[in-house]
Scaffold this active site. Sequence first.
Site, PDB file in Angstrom:
ATOM      1  N   TYR A  33       0.682  -1.451  -0.057  1.00  0.00           N
ATOM      2  CA  TYR A  33      -0.218  -0.184  -0.084  1.00  0.00           C
ATOM      3  C   TYR A  33       0.898   1.068   0.041  1.00  0.00           C
ATOM      4  CZ  TYR A  33       0.667   0.841   5.049  1.00  0.00           C
ATOM      5  OH  TYR A  33       1.044   1.675   5.907  1.00  0.00           O
ATOM      6  N   ARG A  52       8.388   4.330  -4.998  1.00  0.00           N
ATOM      7  CA  ARG A  52       8.398   3.334  -3.587  1.00  0.00           C
ATOM      8  C   ARG A  52       7.631   2.457  -3.966  1.00  0.00           C
ATOM      9  NH1 ARG A  52       7.918   4.747   2.077  1.00  0.00           N
ATOM     10  NH2 ARG A  52       5.483   5.441   1.503  1.00  0.00           N
ATOM     11  N   ARG A 101      -8.056 -21.033  -1.142  1.00  0.00           N
ATOM     12  CA  ARG A 101      -7.254 -20.461  -0.379  1.00  0.00           C
ATOM     13  C   ARG A 101      -5.799 -21.618  -0.829  1.00  0.00           C
ATOM     14  NH1 ARG A 101      -4.956 -22.430   4.709  1.00  0.00           N
ATOM     15  NH2 ARG A 101      -4.070 -19.974   5.745  1.00  0.00           N
ATOM     16  N   LYS A 151       6.688  -2.299   1.967  1.00  0.00           N
ATOM     17  CA  LYS A 151       5.259  -1.706   2.851  1.00  0.00           C
ATOM     18  C   LYS A 151       4.169  -2.149   2.209  1.00  0.00           C
ATOM     19  CE  LYS A 151       3.259   2.880   3.266  1.00  0.00           C
ATOM     20  NZ  LYS A 151       3.445   3.906   4.508  1.00  0.00           N
ATOM     21  N   GLU A 183      12.390   2.423  14.219  1.00  0.00           N
ATOM     22  CA  GLU A 183      11.379   3.027  13.468  1.00  0.00           C
ATOM     23  C   GLU A 183      10.144   3.741  14.327  1.00  0.00           C
ATOM     24  OE1 GLU A 183      10.680   2.707   9.190  1.00  0.00           O
ATOM     25  OE2 GLU A 183      10.035   0.703  10.521  1.00  0.00           O
ATOM     26  N   LEU A 207      11.081   1.103   7.156  1.00  0.00           N
ATOM     27  CA  LEU A 207      10.282   1.738   5.804  1.00  0.00           C
ATOM     28  C   LEU A 207      11.617   2.529   5.127  1.00  0.00           C
ATOM     29  CD1 LEU A 207       8.506   1.332   3.669  1.00  0.00           C
ATOM     30  CD2 LEU A 207       6.795   3.374   4.702  1.00  0.00           C
TER      31      LEU A 207
END
Length: 287
Positions: A33, A52, A101, A151, A183, A207
């Site tokens: 995302y 990114r 799945r 991310k 972070e 990140l």
Amino acid sequence: MTRTVYVNGDFLPEHEAKVSIFDRAFLMADGVYEVTSVLGGKLIDFDGHAKRLQRSLDELEMRSPVTPEELLQIHRDLVEKNGIVDGLVYLQITRGAPDDRDFVFPDPETTVPTIVLFTQNKPGLAESPAAKTGIKVISIEDARWGRRDIKTVQLLYPSMGKMMAKKAGADDAWMVEDGFVTEGTSNNAYFIKGNKIVTRALSNDILHGITRAAVLRFAREAQMEVEERNFTIEEAQGADEAFITSASTFVMPVVEIDGVALGDGTPGQRALRLREIYLDESRKAAI
């Protein structure tokens, strides 16, 4: 007012938007995302977020269902359709929804990635009251997986970290691994000592923040020294100032770490100046 959202090629009222229960983001957190800020109806640092996003997709061997040009147009259309002046655009791409799945990645030739975007209206986003008072953080163990540079939508532990901070009467948490700060729960962490900014170097451990890159560039242009290295909570507690950066908080001063006030307990002048510079320059470059 009902939001217009984007799902797999269609602009829809939010209550009509649907994603399969077999989507791998739902079952496996197999998705990435980005969140892009909007100020004055324009997108902030869009190119950085798009690059990114592609890096995250490449690291997971996932393909994008849209081109960068199409992605920009979708962002702009959503901002216009929802009348966003100040706010956020959330984007998520997943590996898609196979027939059932399975832990094994589905065949990319037969499973189309899922793409979802929506806006969040945040009037006065850049005029956050917290920037005037600063925020308080606590330290917590960093219990996330090892590829934090991608991310992904694996956000349960950062969410837990924010709840730990809330229960402790703080605003956020800085995560610590092997004695060193990695972070914040959804942001990069820094302290200032004298004229030097210290922040952790880029690696798989953190990140690669888009706001981080811009702020450090502006700091160097303002003749501040930048040192990228590991640091401890104790070292940050002894600093003159501290702050965090993210796409939604920009530059946010930190005034307390684990109950220890920094300086006189109010936002530092250098952090406030970096926030001012970042907002000014970002507005000029917004698209």
